[in-house]
Write a protein that holds these residues in place. Structure first.
Motif, PDB file in Angstrom:
ATOM      1  N   LEU A  19       0.820  -1.209   0.000  1.00  0.00           N
ATOM      2  CA  LEU A  19       0.000   0.000   0.000  1.00  0.00           C
ATOM      3  C   LEU A  19       0.855   1.261   0.000  1.00  0.00           C
ATOM      4  O   LEU A  19       0.507   2.250  -0.670  1.00  0.00           O
ATOM      5  CB  LEU A  19      -0.942   0.002   1.199  1.00  0.00           C
ATOM      6  N   LEU A  20       1.961   1.253   0.714  1.00  0.00           N
ATOM      7  CA  LEU A  20       2.809   2.440   0.780  1.00  0.00           C
ATOM      8  C   LEU A  20       3.364   2.834  -0.585  1.00  0.00           C
ATOM      9  O   LEU A  20       3.599   4.016  -0.849  1.00  0.00           O
ATOM     10  CB  LEU A  20       3.948   2.245   1.778  1.00  0.00           C
ATOM     11  N   ARG A  21       3.548   1.872  -1.464  1.00  0.00           N
ATOM     12  CA  ARG A  21       4.059   2.183  -2.812  1.00  0.00           C
ATOM     13  C   ARG A  21       3.155   3.168  -3.538  1.00  0.00           C
ATOM     14  O   ARG A  21       3.622   3.981  -4.321  1.00  0.00           O
ATOM     15  CB  ARG A  21       4.150   0.920  -3.668  1.00  0.00           C
ATOM     16  N   TYR A  22       1.858   3.089  -3.289  1.00  0.00           N
ATOM     17  CA  TYR A  22       0.905   3.936  -4.002  1.00  0.00           C
ATOM     18  C   TYR A  22       0.867   5.366  -3.480  1.00  0.00           C
ATOM     19  O   TYR A  22       0.173   6.211  -4.048  1.00  0.00           O
ATOM     20  CB  TYR A  22      -0.484   3.318  -3.957  1.00  0.00           C
ATOM     21  N   PHE A  23       1.604   5.643  -2.413  1.00  0.00           N
ATOM     22  CA  PHE A  23       1.679   6.996  -1.884  1.00  0.00           C
ATOM     23  C   PHE A  23       2.909   7.744  -2.404  1.00  0.00           C
ATOM     24  O   PHE A  23       3.135   8.892  -2.042  1.00  0.00           O
ATOM     25  CB  PHE A  23       1.679   6.977  -0.352  1.00  0.00           C
ATOM     26  N   GLU A  24       3.699   7.102  -3.249  1.00  0.00           N
ATOM     27  CA  GLU A  24       4.855   7.774  -3.838  1.00  0.00           C
ATOM     28  C   GLU A  24       4.364   8.851  -4.797  1.00  0.00           C
ATOM     29  O   GLU A  24       3.332   8.688  -5.448  1.00  0.00           O
ATOM     30  CB  GLU A  24       5.746   6.759  -4.551  1.00  0.00           C
ATOM     31  N   TYR A  25       5.074   9.958  -4.876  1.00  0.00           N
ATOM     32  CA  TYR A  25       4.592  11.076  -5.677  1.00  0.00           C
ATOM     33  C   TYR A  25       5.667  11.721  -6.544  1.00  0.00           C
ATOM     34  O   TYR A  25       5.389  12.649  -7.294  1.00  0.00           O
ATOM     35  CB  TYR A  25       3.980  12.150  -4.759  1.00  0.00           C
ATOM     36  N   HIS A  27       7.010  10.918  -9.225  1.00  0.00           N
ATOM     37  CA  HIS A  27       6.791  10.811 -10.669  1.00  0.00           C
ATOM     38  C   HIS A  27       5.747  11.802 -11.185  1.00  0.00           C
ATOM     39  O   HIS A  27       5.583  11.968 -12.379  1.00  0.00           O
ATOM     40  CB  HIS A  27       6.330   9.390 -11.000  1.00  0.00           C
ATOM     41  N   LEU A  28       5.047  12.463 -10.265  1.00  0.00           N
ATOM     42  CA  LEU A  28       3.970  13.376 -10.653  1.00  0.00           C
ATOM     43  C   LEU A  28       4.512  14.759 -10.991  1.00  0.00           C
ATOM     44  O   LEU A  28       5.554  15.166 -10.471  1.00  0.00           O
ATOM     45  CB  LEU A  28       2.960  13.512  -9.505  1.00  0.00           C
ATOM     46  N   PRO A  29       3.782  15.518 -11.812  1.00  0.00           N
ATOM     47  CA  PRO A  29       4.156  16.921 -12.034  1.00  0.00           C
ATOM     48  C   PRO A  29       4.091  17.683 -10.705  1.00  0.00           C
ATOM     49  O   PRO A  29       3.358  17.290  -9.784  1.00  0.00           O
ATOM     50  CB  PRO A  29       3.098  17.441 -13.000  1.00  0.00           C
ATOM     51  N   ALA A  30       4.812  18.781 -10.619  1.00  0.00           N
ATOM     52  CA  ALA A  30       4.940  19.519  -9.359  1.00  0.00           C
ATOM     53  C   ALA A  30       3.593  19.905  -8.760  1.00  0.00           C
ATOM     54  O   ALA A  30       3.402  19.795  -7.548  1.00  0.00           O
ATOM     55  CB  ALA A  30       5.794  20.765  -9.570  1.00  0.00           C
ATOM     56  N   HIS A  31       2.639  20.335  -9.588  1.00  0.00           N
ATOM     57  CA  HIS A  31       1.352  20.770  -9.024  1.00  0.00           C
ATOM     58  C   HIS A  31       0.567  19.605  -8.427  1.00  0.00           C
ATOM     59  O   HIS A  31      -0.190  19.791  -7.481  1.00  0.00           O
ATOM     60  CB  HIS A  31       0.525  21.541 -10.061  1.00  0.00           C
ATOM     61  N   ALA A  34       2.225  18.518  -4.970  1.00  0.00           N
ATOM     62  CA  ALA A  34       1.791  19.354  -3.849  1.00  0.00           C
ATOM     63  C   ALA A  34       0.492  18.835  -3.237  1.00  0.00           C
ATOM     64  O   ALA A  34       0.254  19.006  -2.038  1.00  0.00           O
ATOM     65  CB  ALA A  34       1.606  20.798  -4.317  1.00  0.00           C
ATOM     66  N   VAL A  35      -0.330  18.177  -4.035  1.00  0.00           N
ATOM     67  CA  VAL A  35      -1.589  17.605  -3.552  1.00  0.00           C
ATOM     68  C   VAL A  35      -1.354  16.232  -2.931  1.00  0.00           C
ATOM     69  O   VAL A  35      -1.920  15.895  -1.892  1.00  0.00           O
ATOM     70  CB  VAL A  35      -2.604  17.506  -4.717  1.00  0.00           C
ATOM     71  N   SER A  36      -0.501  15.445  -3.551  1.00  0.00           N
ATOM     72  CA  SER A  36      -0.276  14.069  -3.133  1.00  0.00           C
ATOM     73  C   SER A  36       0.636  13.945  -1.912  1.00  0.00           C
ATOM     74  O   SER A  36       0.442  13.056  -1.074  1.00  0.00           O
ATOM     75  CB  SER A  36       0.327  13.287  -4.305  1.00  0.00           C
ATOM     76  N   LYS A  37       1.624  14.822  -1.807  1.00  0.00           N
ATOM     77  CA  LYS A  37       2.635  14.715  -0.752  1.00  0.00           C
ATOM     78  C   LYS A  37       2.061  14.683   0.664  1.00  0.00           C
ATOM     79  O   LYS A  37       2.482  13.838   1.470  1.00  0.00           O
ATOM     80  CB  LYS A  37       3.657  15.839  -0.883  1.00  0.00           C
TER      81      LYS A  37
END
Length: 78
Positions: A19-25, A27-31, A34-37
């Protein structure tokens, strides 16, 4: 709590690690980072203080669902 053979970071249940793997962020664009972190940080904090078990897994799944909703809300097509 069990540890790796070298005495480093404690081992977690494979389901928790999965489950923790899916909280990595990263690879996402910066904007979207900021939401995922904040959700990823909260997941890590909770795993650090709670034992593995069905309630931790359920809580992580629900937090993951919420994180996905927040990221979708921040995508341009929404």
């Amino acid at each position: 709590m069990p540890q790796h053979s070298d005495g480093s970071t404690p081992l977690r249940h494979p389901g928790t690690e999965h489950l923790l793997r899916y909280f990595e962020y990263g690879h996402l664009p910066a904007h979207l980072q900021a939401v995922s972190k904040p959700c990823g940080d909260l997941a890590q904090e909770l795993v650090a203080v709670l034992p593995d078990g069905p309630e931790l897994s359920a809580g992580l799944r629900k937090l993951l669902e919420a994180k996905d909703c927040f990221v979708r809300a921040a995508t341009p097509e929404n």
